[in-house]
Design an enzyme around this catalytic site. Structure first.
Site, PDB file in Angstrom:
ATOM      1  CG  ASP A  39      -2.033   1.004   1.120  1.00 52.96           C
ATOM      2  OD1 ASP A  39      -3.199   0.577   1.044  1.00 52.96           O
ATOM      3  OD2 ASP A  39      -1.759   2.224   1.106  1.00 52.96           O
ATOM      4  CB  ILE A  40       0.830   4.245  -2.198  1.00 54.48           C
ATOM      5  CG1 ILE A  40       1.919   5.121  -2.776  1.00 54.48           C
ATOM      6  CG2 ILE A  40      -0.410   5.055  -1.865  1.00 54.48           C
ATOM      7  CD1 ILE A  40       1.566   5.688  -4.154  1.00 54.48           C
ATOM      8  CG  ASN A  95     -11.801  -0.388   4.065  1.00 52.39           C
ATOM      9  OD1 ASN A  95     -12.128  -0.831   5.158  1.00 52.39           O
ATOM     10  ND2 ASN A  95     -10.646   0.240   3.867  1.00 52.39           N
ATOM     11  N   GLY A 101     -15.550   2.953   3.880  1.00 51.88           N
ATOM     12  CA  GLY A 101     -14.292   3.675   3.678  1.00 51.88           C
ATOM     13  C   GLY A 101     -13.550   3.270   2.421  1.00 51.88           C
ATOM     14  CD  GLN A 102     -14.657  -0.343  -2.501  1.00 50.54           C
ATOM     15  OE1 GLN A 102     -15.835  -0.519  -2.185  1.00 50.54           O
ATOM     16  NE2 GLN A 102     -14.061  -1.006  -3.474  1.00 50.54           N
ATOM     17  CG  HIS A 108      -8.587  -2.967  -2.263  1.00 47.21           C
ATOM     18  ND1 HIS A 108      -9.539  -2.256  -2.963  1.00 47.21           N
ATOM     19  CD2 HIS A 108      -8.365  -2.264  -1.123  1.00 47.21           C
ATOM     20  CE1 HIS A 108      -9.864  -1.168  -2.281  1.00 47.21           C
ATOM     21  NE2 HIS A 108      -9.176  -1.149  -1.158  1.00 47.21           N
ATOM     22  CG  HIS A 110      -6.593  -2.685   3.165  1.00 41.90           C
ATOM     23  ND1 HIS A 110      -5.831  -1.551   2.932  1.00 41.90           N
ATOM     24  CD2 HIS A 110      -7.809  -2.417   2.623  1.00 41.90           C
ATOM     25  CE1 HIS A 110      -6.562  -0.648   2.294  1.00 41.90           C
ATOM     26  NE2 HIS A 110      -7.771  -1.146   2.092  1.00 41.90           N
TER      27      HIS A 110
HETATM   28  P1  AMP Z   1      -9.509   1.565   0.319  1.00 44.00           P
HETATM   29  O1  AMP Z   1      -9.569   2.892   1.037  1.00 44.00           O
HETATM   30  O2  AMP Z   1      -9.907   0.400   1.166  1.00 44.00           O
HETATM   31  O3  AMP Z   1     -10.270   1.636  -0.991  1.00 44.00           O
HETATM   32  O4  AMP Z   1      -7.996   1.313   0.001  1.00 44.00           O
HETATM   33  C1  AMP Z   1      -7.343   1.830  -1.099  1.00 44.00           C
HETATM   34  C2  AMP Z   1      -5.886   1.810  -0.761  1.00 44.00           C
HETATM   35  O5  AMP Z   1      -5.149   1.962  -1.946  1.00 44.00           O
HETATM   36  C3  AMP Z   1      -5.448   2.912   0.200  1.00 44.00           C
HETATM   37  O6  AMP Z   1      -4.942   2.339   1.390  1.00 44.00           O
HETATM   38  C4  AMP Z   1      -4.357   3.652  -0.587  1.00 44.00           C
HETATM   39  O7  AMP Z   1      -3.288   4.060   0.224  1.00 44.00           O
HETATM   40  C5  AMP Z   1      -3.953   2.617  -1.609  1.00 44.00           C
HETATM   41  N1  AMP Z   1      -3.388   3.125  -2.850  1.00 44.00           N
HETATM   42  C6  AMP Z   1      -3.849   4.141  -3.603  1.00 44.00           C
HETATM   43  N2  AMP Z   1      -3.081   4.303  -4.708  1.00 44.00           N
HETATM   44  C7  AMP Z   1      -2.117   3.350  -4.634  1.00 44.00           C
HETATM   45  C8  AMP Z   1      -1.012   2.995  -5.454  1.00 44.00           C
HETATM   46  N3  AMP Z   1      -0.736   3.637  -6.611  1.00 44.00           N
HETATM   47  N4  AMP Z   1      -0.220   1.968  -5.065  1.00 44.00           N
HETATM   48  C9  AMP Z   1      -0.469   1.321  -3.914  1.00 44.00           C
HETATM   49  N5  AMP Z   1      -1.494   1.606  -3.108  1.00 44.00           N
HETATM   50  C10 AMP Z   1      -2.306   2.605  -3.445  1.00 44.00           C
END
Ligand code: AMP
Ligand code: ZN
Length: 122
Positions: A39-40, A95, A101-102, A108, A110
């Site tokens: 995760d970024i 999420n 909180g998606q 995906h 986590h």
């Molecule tokens: P969610 O809030 O459950 O939809 O999670 C989306 C996740 O994607 C968040 O934790 C972000 O930090 C992560 N995210 C967004 N862009 C990227 C990216 N380019 N590479 C890796 N993770 C990312």
């Protein structure tokens, strides 16, 4: 569950772009159906995302035919957790929708580990 098939890829989807390589990500895991990458914006010492290669917007949009794939993602997360030596435990979070909180609308998991998790989550 809905019956309309999910698209193979969604053109404006961030995670579809990671799957096709348009947006880079360090693949710590890959099989024929899924990939795992960091995760970024990590929320724990280990914070990985496990996603299907196929575009499914969320658990709410999953079809009956996606049931095995969703199980596959859970098994992949457990395998990654073993490889990452998360022997004291970890948390898998999915999420879903606004209240969940998606923020990225490609299903995906986590995988969070390396610290003690609190309950209830925020
Ligand atoms: P969610 O809030 O459950 O939809 O999670 C989306 C996740 O994607 C968040 O934790 C972000 O930090 C992560 N995210 C967004 N862009 C990227 C990216 N380019 N590479 C890796 N993770 C990312
Ligand atoms: Zn997608």
């Amino acid at each position: 569950m809905k019956t309309k098939p999910n698209a193979a890829a969604s053109p404006d989807c961030l995670f579809c772009k990671i799957v096709d390589g348009t947006i880079p990500a360090s693949r710590v895991y890959e099989d024929e159906l899924s990939i795992g990458f960091p995760d970024i914006n990590p929320q724990a010492p280990t914070h990985l995302l496990i996603i299907p290669k196929q575009h499914i917007a969320s658990t709410a949009k999953a079809l009956a035919e996606d049931t095995a794939l969703m199980g596959h993602l859970m098994a992949a997360a457990a395998e990654i957790a073993r490889k990452e030596s998360l022997d004291d435990g970890y948390r898998i979070v999915v999420n879903t929708g606004d209240d969940g909180g998606q923020t990225v609308h490609h299903l995906h998991l986590h995988l969070l580990g390396g610290r003690h998790m609190k309950w209830p989550p925020g």
